[in-house]
Design a protein around this motif. Structure first.
Motif, PDB file in Angstrom:
ATOM      1  N   ASN A 119       9.569   3.841   4.864  1.00  0.00           N
ATOM      2  CA  ASN A 119       8.976   2.498   4.867  1.00  0.00           C
ATOM      3  C   ASN A 119       9.981   1.458   4.390  1.00  0.00           C
ATOM      4  OD1 ASN A 119       5.864   2.427   5.443  1.00  0.00           O
ATOM      5  ND2 ASN A 119       6.197   4.293   4.279  1.00  0.00           N
ATOM      6  N   ALA A 120      10.848   1.832   3.451  1.00  0.00           N
ATOM      7  CA  ALA A 120      11.823   0.887   2.922  1.00  0.00           C
ATOM      8  C   ALA A 120      12.908   0.552   3.931  1.00  0.00           C
ATOM      9  CB  ALA A 120      12.462   1.458   1.657  1.00  0.00           C
ATOM     10  N   HIS A 142      17.821   6.814  15.885  1.00  0.00           N
ATOM     11  CA  HIS A 142      17.376   5.738  15.013  1.00  0.00           C
ATOM     12  C   HIS A 142      17.484   6.169  13.567  1.00  0.00           C
ATOM     13  CE1 HIS A 142      15.729   3.262  18.310  1.00  0.00           C
ATOM     14  NE2 HIS A 142      15.518   4.431  18.868  1.00  0.00           N
ATOM     15  N   LEU A 143      17.796   5.236  12.699  1.00  0.00           N
ATOM     16  CA  LEU A 143      17.982   5.525  11.281  1.00  0.00           C
ATOM     17  C   LEU A 143      16.731   6.150  10.680  1.00  0.00           C
ATOM     18  CD1 LEU A 143      19.573   5.399   8.662  1.00  0.00           C
ATOM     19  CD2 LEU A 143      18.889   3.002   8.434  1.00  0.00           C
ATOM     20  N   VAL A 144      15.562   5.637  11.013  1.00  0.00           N
ATOM     21  CA  VAL A 144      14.321   6.181  10.471  1.00  0.00           C
ATOM     22  C   VAL A 144      14.165   7.647  10.841  1.00  0.00           C
ATOM     23  CG1 VAL A 144      11.807   6.090  10.667  1.00  0.00           C
ATOM     24  CG2 VAL A 144      13.088   3.987  10.291  1.00  0.00           C
ATOM     25  N   ASP A 159       0.806  -1.212   0.000  1.00  0.00           N
ATOM     26  CA  ASP A 159       0.000   0.000   0.000  1.00  0.00           C
ATOM     27  C   ASP A 159       0.843   1.267   0.000  1.00  0.00           C
ATOM     28  OD1 ASP A 159      -2.198  -1.616   0.048  1.00  0.00           O
ATOM     29  OD2 ASP A 159      -2.568  -1.404   2.202  1.00  0.00           O
ATOM     30  N   ALA A 160       2.024   1.243   0.645  1.00  0.00           N
ATOM     31  CA  ALA A 160       2.863   2.443   0.698  1.00  0.00           C
ATOM     32  C   ALA A 160       3.332   2.835  -0.699  1.00  0.00           C
ATOM     33  CB  ALA A 160       4.052   2.216   1.626  1.00  0.00           C
ATOM     34  N   ARG A 161       3.761   1.854  -1.486  1.00  0.00           N
ATOM     35  CA  ARG A 161       4.199   2.143  -2.852  1.00  0.00           C
ATOM     36  C   ARG A 161       3.031   2.598  -3.710  1.00  0.00           C
ATOM     37  NH1 ARG A 161       5.163   0.582  -7.988  1.00  0.00           N
ATOM     38  NH2 ARG A 161       7.310   0.686  -8.787  1.00  0.00           N
ATOM     39  N   ALA A 162       1.894   1.932  -3.556  1.00  0.00           N
ATOM     40  CA  ALA A 162       0.711   2.301  -4.339  1.00  0.00           C
ATOM     41  C   ALA A 162       0.271   3.728  -4.015  1.00  0.00           C
ATOM     42  CB  ALA A 162      -0.426   1.319  -4.063  1.00  0.00           C
TER      43      ALA A 162
END
Length: 207
Positions: free
Chosen positions: A98-99, A186-188, A74-77
């Motif tokens: 998200n990736a 954190h990386l995110v 859904d994130a890509r869409a």
């Protein structure tokens, strides 16, 4: 931190994955690449070879670690459809967050992995190839999003590649800042910050 703290099972999974990577890299540094075998990695990580293969397909995978990949969900869409904010670079940032959520890393592994890659050109080449594949993934997603705006295929390719390269530069910036930072960052979070700073630069609002 941007996402919720993982549960006990997920923490154990991450700890095992990290232990396998640590073992593989330290064998390579201490004894050379020829000493890196699945059995020896498993012994040092205190897991069975069967468990090893639940996490990595081979010893090279343990040495190289995880590369980001775009979520095929859904994130890509949502990104291709023009969301979630309607701003291309900001939305690319969200997609890359998200990736990277599933990337399991430890700051201490970064220097060790770089040391191993410098001594092993074939592994370095594989890492570069996987990053090219990720760049191509990002380009495809951008191209799908802006295809209706740019009917000229040459212009579409150029714009998609430029957006992908800018986004990946922001990802590298976040990675460097995270690896250099002291404390429990954190990386995110660093990735979100890097894209916010990029947005400020692009909009000329940086002071």
């Amino acid at each position: 931190m941007s996402d919720a703290e993982p549960g006990l099972r997920e923490r154990k999974r991450r700890a095992t994955r990290l232990a396998i990577q640590q073992a593989a890299l330290r064998i390579a540094i201490e004894d050379g690449l020829q000493a890196v075998t699945v059995d020896e990695i498993s012994r040092r990580a205190d897991v069975s070879p069967r468990t090893f293969f639940n996490y990595f397909p081979n010893k090279e995978g343990a040495l190289l670690g995880d590369d980001p990949t775009l979520p095929d969900d859904d994130a890509r869409a949502a990104f291709v459809a023009g969301g979630p904010k309607g701003d291309l670079l900001a939305d690319l940032g969200t997609l890359l967050v998200n990736a990277t959520r599933e990337l399991v890393e430890e700051r201490g592994l970064i220097a060790e992995r770089q040391q191993v890659l410098r001594a092993a050109p074939e592994l370095f080449s594989r890492r570069m190839e996987s990053m090219k594949e990720f760049q191509a993934e990002v380009e495809r997603a951008v191209g799908e999003r802006i295809a209706g705006q740019l009917p000229d295929p040459v212009a579409l390719r150029r714009h998609a590649r430029l957006a992908a390269l800018v986004a990946l530069a922001a990802l590298r910036h976040a990675w460097w800042e995270w690896s250099d930072a002291a404390g429990d960052t954190h990386l995110v979070d660093e990735l979100e910050r890097s894209f916010a700073e990029l947005d400020a630069l692009v909009s000329r609002s940086l002071v």
